[in-house]
Design a protein around this motif. Structure first.
Motif, PDB file in Angstrom:
ATOM      1  N   ARG A 203      76.386  78.895 -21.749  1.00  0.00           N
ATOM      2  CA  ARG A 203      74.939  79.024 -21.569  1.00  0.00           C
ATOM      3  C   ARG A 203      74.397  78.134 -20.457  1.00  0.00           C
ATOM      4  NH1 ARG A 203      73.204  83.732 -23.415  1.00  0.00           N
ATOM      5  NH2 ARG A 203      71.104  82.920 -23.108  1.00  0.00           N
ATOM      6  N   ARG A 204      75.107  78.059 -19.343  1.00  0.00           N
ATOM      7  CA  ARG A 204      74.547  77.399 -18.158  1.00  0.00           C
ATOM      8  C   ARG A 204      73.504  78.325 -17.527  1.00  0.00           C
ATOM      9  NH1 ARG A 204      78.924  74.115 -16.402  1.00  0.00           N
ATOM     10  NH2 ARG A 204      79.709  73.123 -18.291  1.00  0.00           N
ATOM     11  N   THR A 205      72.564  77.735 -16.828  1.00  0.00           N
ATOM     12  CA  THR A 205      71.585  78.524 -16.074  1.00  0.00           C
ATOM     13  C   THR A 205      72.236  78.935 -14.758  1.00  0.00           C
ATOM     14  OG1 THR A 205      69.855  77.156 -17.049  1.00  0.00           O
ATOM     15  CG2 THR A 205      69.227  78.549 -15.184  1.00  0.00           C
ATOM     16  N   ILE A 206      72.151  80.229 -14.432  1.00  0.00           N
ATOM     17  CA  ILE A 206      72.843  80.737 -13.241  1.00  0.00           C
ATOM     18  C   ILE A 206      71.862  81.475 -12.335  1.00  0.00           C
ATOM     19  CG2 ILE A 206      74.577  82.378 -12.403  1.00  0.00           C
ATOM     20  CD1 ILE A 206      76.303  81.725 -14.779  1.00  0.00           C
ATOM     21  N   LEU A 207      71.926  81.155 -11.052  1.00  0.00           N
ATOM     22  CA  LEU A 207      71.243  81.904  -9.992  1.00  0.00           C
ATOM     23  C   LEU A 207      72.349  82.526  -9.148  1.00  0.00           C
ATOM     24  CD1 LEU A 207      68.335  82.430  -8.971  1.00  0.00           C
ATOM     25  CD2 LEU A 207      68.589  80.455  -7.478  1.00  0.00           C
ATOM     26  N   PHE A 208      72.374  83.859  -9.085  1.00  0.00           N
ATOM     27  CA  PHE A 208      73.531  84.597  -8.574  1.00  0.00           C
ATOM     28  C   PHE A 208      73.086  85.554  -7.480  1.00  0.00           C
ATOM     29  CE2 PHE A 208      76.618  88.005  -8.553  1.00  0.00           C
ATOM     30  CZ  PHE A 208      77.811  87.528  -9.080  1.00  0.00           C
ATOM     31  N   ILE A 209      73.569  85.350  -6.246  1.00  0.00           N
ATOM     32  CA  ILE A 209      73.264  86.252  -5.128  1.00  0.00           C
ATOM     33  C   ILE A 209      74.276  87.399  -5.112  1.00  0.00           C
ATOM     34  CG2 ILE A 209      73.439  86.491  -2.616  1.00  0.00           C
ATOM     35  CD1 ILE A 209      72.107  83.862  -2.263  1.00  0.00           C
ATOM     36  N   THR A 210      73.782  88.605  -4.881  1.00  0.00           N
ATOM     37  CA  THR A 210      74.660  89.757  -4.731  1.00  0.00           C
ATOM     38  C   THR A 210      73.978  90.800  -3.853  1.00  0.00           C
ATOM     39  OG1 THR A 210      75.870  91.514  -5.886  1.00  0.00           O
ATOM     40  CG2 THR A 210      73.792  90.805  -6.867  1.00  0.00           C
ATOM     41  N   HIS A 211      74.785  91.660  -3.225  1.00  0.00           N
ATOM     42  CA  HIS A 211      74.256  92.827  -2.522  1.00  0.00           C
ATOM     43  C   HIS A 211      74.434  94.090  -3.360  1.00  0.00           C
ATOM     44  CE1 HIS A 211      74.353  90.351   1.212  1.00  0.00           C
ATOM     45  NE2 HIS A 211      73.338  91.126   1.517  1.00  0.00           N
ATOM     46  N   ASP A 212      75.020  93.952  -4.542  1.00  0.00           N
ATOM     47  CA  ASP A 212      75.368  95.085  -5.396  1.00  0.00           C
ATOM     48  C   ASP A 212      74.337  95.214  -6.514  1.00  0.00           C
ATOM     49  OD1 ASP A 212      76.537  96.655  -7.481  1.00  0.00           O
ATOM     50  OD2 ASP A 212      78.506  96.344  -6.603  1.00  0.00           O
ATOM     51  N   VAL A 213      73.548  96.279  -6.491  1.00  0.00           N
ATOM     52  CA  VAL A 213      72.484  96.455  -7.483  1.00  0.00           C
ATOM     53  C   VAL A 213      73.062  96.628  -8.883  1.00  0.00           C
ATOM     54  CG1 VAL A 213      70.596  97.979  -8.218  1.00  0.00           C
ATOM     55  CG2 VAL A 213      70.826  97.349  -5.810  1.00  0.00           C
ATOM     56  N   ASP A 214      74.160  97.372  -9.019  1.00  0.00           N
ATOM     57  CA  ASP A 214      74.792  97.525 -10.329  1.00  0.00           C
ATOM     58  C   ASP A 214      75.207  96.165 -10.893  1.00  0.00           C
ATOM     59  OD1 ASP A 214      74.671 100.231  -9.456  1.00  0.00           O
ATOM     60  OD2 ASP A 214      76.397 100.730 -10.691  1.00  0.00           O
ATOM     61  N   GLU A 215      75.785  95.330 -10.037  1.00  0.00           N
ATOM     62  CA  GLU A 215      76.196  93.994 -10.460  1.00  0.00           C
ATOM     63  C   GLU A 215      74.986  93.166 -10.889  1.00  0.00           C
ATOM     64  OE1 GLU A 215      79.579  91.313  -8.811  1.00  0.00           O
ATOM     65  OE2 GLU A 215      77.855  91.040  -7.461  1.00  0.00           O
ATOM     66  N   ALA A 216      73.912  93.234 -10.108  1.00  0.00           N
ATOM     67  CA  ALA A 216      72.698  92.480 -10.429  1.00  0.00           C
ATOM     68  C   ALA A 216      72.161  92.852 -11.806  1.00  0.00           C
ATOM     69  CB  ALA A 216      71.635  92.722  -9.361  1.00  0.00           C
ATOM     70  N   LEU A 217      72.131  94.146 -12.105  1.00  0.00           N
ATOM     71  CA  LEU A 217      71.614  94.617 -13.397  1.00  0.00           C
ATOM     72  C   LEU A 217      72.573  94.304 -14.539  1.00  0.00           C
ATOM     73  CD1 LEU A 217      70.125  98.083 -12.401  1.00  0.00           C
ATOM     74  CD2 LEU A 217      68.849  96.135 -13.301  1.00  0.00           C
ATOM     75  N   PHE A 218      73.860  94.493 -14.302  1.00  0.00           N
ATOM     76  CA  PHE A 218      74.849  94.289 -15.365  1.00  0.00           C
ATOM     77  C   PHE A 218      74.881  92.826 -15.812  1.00  0.00           C
ATOM     78  CE2 PHE A 218      79.220  93.602 -16.932  1.00  0.00           C
ATOM     79  CZ  PHE A 218      79.244  94.544 -17.951  1.00  0.00           C
ATOM     80  N   LEU A 219      74.711  91.902 -14.862  1.00  0.00           N
ATOM     81  CA  LEU A 219      74.817  90.479 -15.177  1.00  0.00           C
ATOM     82  C   LEU A 219      73.495  89.858 -15.628  1.00  0.00           C
ATOM     83  CD1 LEU A 219      77.028  89.250 -12.186  1.00  0.00           C
ATOM     84  CD2 LEU A 219      77.779  89.700 -14.527  1.00  0.00           C
ATOM     85  N   GLY A 220      72.382  90.271 -15.022  1.00  0.00           N
ATOM     86  CA  GLY A 220      71.172  89.469 -15.080  1.00  0.00           C
ATOM     87  C   GLY A 220      70.268  89.669 -16.278  1.00  0.00           C
ATOM     88  N   ASP A 221      69.530  88.587 -16.617  1.00  0.00           N
ATOM     89  CA  ASP A 221      68.367  88.681 -17.506  1.00  0.00           C
ATOM     90  C   ASP A 221      67.157  89.177 -16.717  1.00  0.00           C
ATOM     91  OD1 ASP A 221      69.576  87.567 -19.867  1.00  0.00           O
ATOM     92  OD2 ASP A 221      69.439  85.593 -18.926  1.00  0.00           O
ATOM     93  N   ARG A 222      67.090  88.752 -15.460  1.00  0.00           N
ATOM     94  CA  ARG A 222      66.061  89.207 -14.524  1.00  0.00           C
ATOM     95  C   ARG A 222      66.709  89.415 -13.172  1.00  0.00           C
ATOM     96  NH1 ARG A 222      61.721  85.135 -13.445  1.00  0.00           N
ATOM     97  NH2 ARG A 222      63.041  83.582 -14.480  1.00  0.00           N
ATOM     98  N   VAL A 223      66.193  90.395 -12.432  1.00  0.00           N
ATOM     99  CA  VAL A 223      66.642  90.598 -11.059  1.00  0.00           C
ATOM    100  C   VAL A 223      65.468  90.269 -10.137  1.00  0.00           C
ATOM    101  CG1 VAL A 223      67.588  92.192  -9.364  1.00  0.00           C
ATOM    102  CG2 VAL A 223      68.221  92.435 -11.776  1.00  0.00           C
ATOM    103  N   MET A 224      65.714  89.387  -9.185  1.00  0.00           N
ATOM    104  CA  MET A 224      64.706  88.996  -8.219  1.00  0.00           C
ATOM    105  C   MET A 224      64.981  89.728  -6.910  1.00  0.00           C
ATOM    106  SD  MET A 224      63.614  85.116  -7.237  1.00  0.00           S
ATOM    107  CE  MET A 224      64.740  84.733  -5.905  1.00  0.00           C
TER     108      MET A 224
END
Length: 284
Positions: A203-224
């Motif tokens: 449960r670390r807080t993560i800020l994750f950069i990606t160019h892959d929209v599927d990846e952003a949605l699959f991983l995130g609580d929120r997508v910025m």
């Protein structure tokens, strides 16, 4: 104070602490010479959240990460707060774990000694650091590979070593800059699921950069979603999909609807950047 009121007060305090942002940025801008990379960017990240960041190329994602990592100071006029306290970017240096796109494993170090590098530099005895790392090897899928060298590992295994090194550097906030960008599609999908398992345990807080929209949605609580340069937040899209995330969720109607929203926002900003780059010099 009566006992019932005291309990209620403590519960309210705990709830407030949980909702207080771990990191809050307001009015953040950054200029390099004549190029404005960020303009009036604001975001608040709560403890334990997994926030993914997408946007067109050149929108300032890496500049944002460099500021949060303490490597760059923003322009004057904005504000940054970490753990509820006003801070300068340089105050975050060493207080945030940062994993860049490349794994940056040292070729002369074994898996175990690459994993302990950050904590060893902090002053932890090598023997103690190795003991900690050996206990973590199974959850990172590296059991039996502790004495291997980077050139003996697959791309996915190298990334797991780099992520283990980042997790061992025990910080409340982790910045992951496209850690799976160079992997093939199958390995990338497996790494995404593995990362979520590890994140849900720690449960670390993560800020994750990606160019892959599927990846952003699959991983995130929120997508910025960031705008074209100068970058600011165009859209903060909550991802109200159940956890743990199953692989088949990417074909669900809810996932596809969210993906369409994000793609529309990114395409609009990408078109702006093309339009700007096509303008003759000297035009507004």
């Amino acid at each position: 104070m009566p006992q019932a009121e005291k309990v209620a007060h403590l519960a309210d305090y705990a709830d407030t602490a949980e909702r207080q942002p771990l990191l809050a940025l307001r009015g953040i801008s950054k200029t390099f010479g004549t190029v404005k990379a960020l303009d009036d960017l604001g975001v608040a990240i709560r403890p334990g959240e997994f926030i993914t960041v997408v946007g067109p190329s050149g929108c300032g994602k890496s500049t944002l990460f460099n500021i949060v990592a303490g490597l760059e100071e923003p322009d004057a006029g904005g504000s940054l707060a970490f753990l509820g306290k006003p801070s300068r970017a340089r105050d975050l240096l060493g207080r945030v774990a940062f994993m860049p796109q490349r794994d940056l494993l040292l070729p002369w170090r074994t898996v175990i000694d690459n994993a302990i590098l950050a904590v060893e530099l902090e002053g932890v005895r090598r023997a103690d650091a190795r003991r900690q790392a050996l206990a973590m090897l199974p959850e990172f899928g590296l059991t039996g590979f502790e004495q291997r060298y980077p050139h003996e590992l697959s791309g996915g295994m190298r990334q797991r070593v780099a992520l283990m090194r980042t997790f061992m550097f025990k910080r409340d906030l982790m910045l992951l800059d496209e850690p799976f960008g160079a992997l093939d599609a199958l390995t990338r999908s497996m790494m995404q699921r593995w990362l979520l398992d590890v994140w849900q345990k720690h449960r670390r807080t993560i800020l994750f950069i990606t160019h892959d929209v599927d990846e952003a949605l699959f991983l995130g609580d929120r997508v910025m979603v960031m705008t074209a340069r100068p970058g600011r937040v165009k859209l903060e899209q909550p991802v109200n999909l159940p956890r743990p995330r199953r692989p088949e969720i990417v074909t669900s109607p809810e996932f596809i609807a969210l993906k369409r929203t994000l793609l529309d926002a990114i395409e609009e900003e990408s078109m702006k950047s093309f339009t700007t780059s096509d303008k003759p010099a000297g035009t507004a």
